[in-house]
Design an enzyme around this catalytic site. Sequence first.
Site, PDB file in Angstrom:
ATOM      1  N   ALA A 158      -8.497  44.048  23.268  1.00  0.00           N
ATOM      2  CA  ALA A 158      -9.098  43.174  22.255  1.00  0.00           C
ATOM      3  C   ALA A 158     -10.605  43.355  22.303  1.00  0.00           C
ATOM      4  CB  ALA A 158      -8.748  41.720  22.551  1.00  0.00           C
ATOM      5  N   LYS A 159     -11.218  43.516  21.126  1.00  0.00           N
ATOM      6  CA  LYS A 159     -12.679  43.597  21.095  1.00  0.00           C
ATOM      7  C   LYS A 159     -13.224  42.174  21.083  1.00  0.00           C
ATOM      8  CE  LYS A 159     -15.583  46.717  18.954  1.00  0.00           C
ATOM      9  NZ  LYS A 159     -16.150  47.512  20.027  1.00  0.00           N
ATOM     10  N   GLY A 160     -13.059  41.498  22.205  1.00  0.00           N
ATOM     11  CA  GLY A 160     -13.485  40.105  22.339  1.00  0.00           C
ATOM     12  C   GLY A 160     -14.900  40.039  22.860  1.00  0.00           C
TER      13      GLY A 160
END
Length: 306
Positions: A158-160
């Site tokens: 996830a590009k969190g």
Amino acid sequence: MPLEKVSKIWMDGELVDWDAANVHVLTHTLHYGSGVFEGIRAYETADGPAVFRLTEHIERLLRSAKMLMIEVPFSVEQLVEAVKDTVRVNEVESCYIRPLVYLGYGEMGLNPLNSPVNVSVAVWPWGTYLGDEGVKHGVRMKISSWRRQDSNINPPAAKGTGIYINSILAKVEAIKAGYDEAILLSPDGYVSECTGENLFVVRDGMLVTPPLSAGALDGITRDSVMTIARDLGYEVREENLLRTDLYIADEAFLTGTAAEVVPMREVDDRVIGEPGEITRKIQETYFAIVRGEVEKYKGWLEYVRT
Ligand code: PPE
């Protein structure tokens, strides 16, 4: 490199003045890193600015949100239009594009489920991420003492926003030690990726990149390079790499939207050398494609002017 200001930023459906694009200090994501984001580039082409693989970036943004149970109140189509509008209104020929989904002002505490979900899209002119010299002659890499985080701890798929603390720790360590960029190993000790880029090694004319299970992001540049390399007739494999595989690579390079395609000149002071023939060929092809100069890959470009 200070930000280069443009005129407008898209916030929840409105184009607001750059200087008015502010949030409250009790914005949830500011405290807990609970947002997701994308990094996209638009390039100057003969037909005006073109956004590279825009729809795929927006789809990845929504996948990142899903992983973190964030319900984004806009569709892929709406966000694609939001990006095009923002590029158009700012009258830039090329730029970096930063969509951000963040939890806004409303509630504090670790349960994020009642917070409002806000979305912004900013664009700004951004030159080479790892320097012009790096693009030409390669960058010096250091294997980080920080491991890429385990996907059962803080999922790197996830590009969190908060997930990037891991990358920041590695980046700062590498810079302070005099290197350009870091390479992170997975919890199992295999090569994962760089702080904001995927990586490839070339050995005996074949390209190898770590699998996603080693904690590498499903990079859109990585995917583009795999396609380009196969179309050029090279074999490409997704396989686990040891750090020593980097030391003895014939060639090595990293890939990312911001960084683009950048050769690695050294890893942990072992010299790989000036960029090799395969790296050069892939780099040149990538730069020609994003500028709309290669007919075969024009489907990867989404034009801003209609
Ligand atoms: N790994 C990581 C950890 C990563 O952040 C990126 C993109 C990639 C791989 C490459 O993915 P792609 O851009 O789809 O090829 N990093 C973004 C953030 C850079 C930043 O400084 O912020 C980018 O390149 O936009």
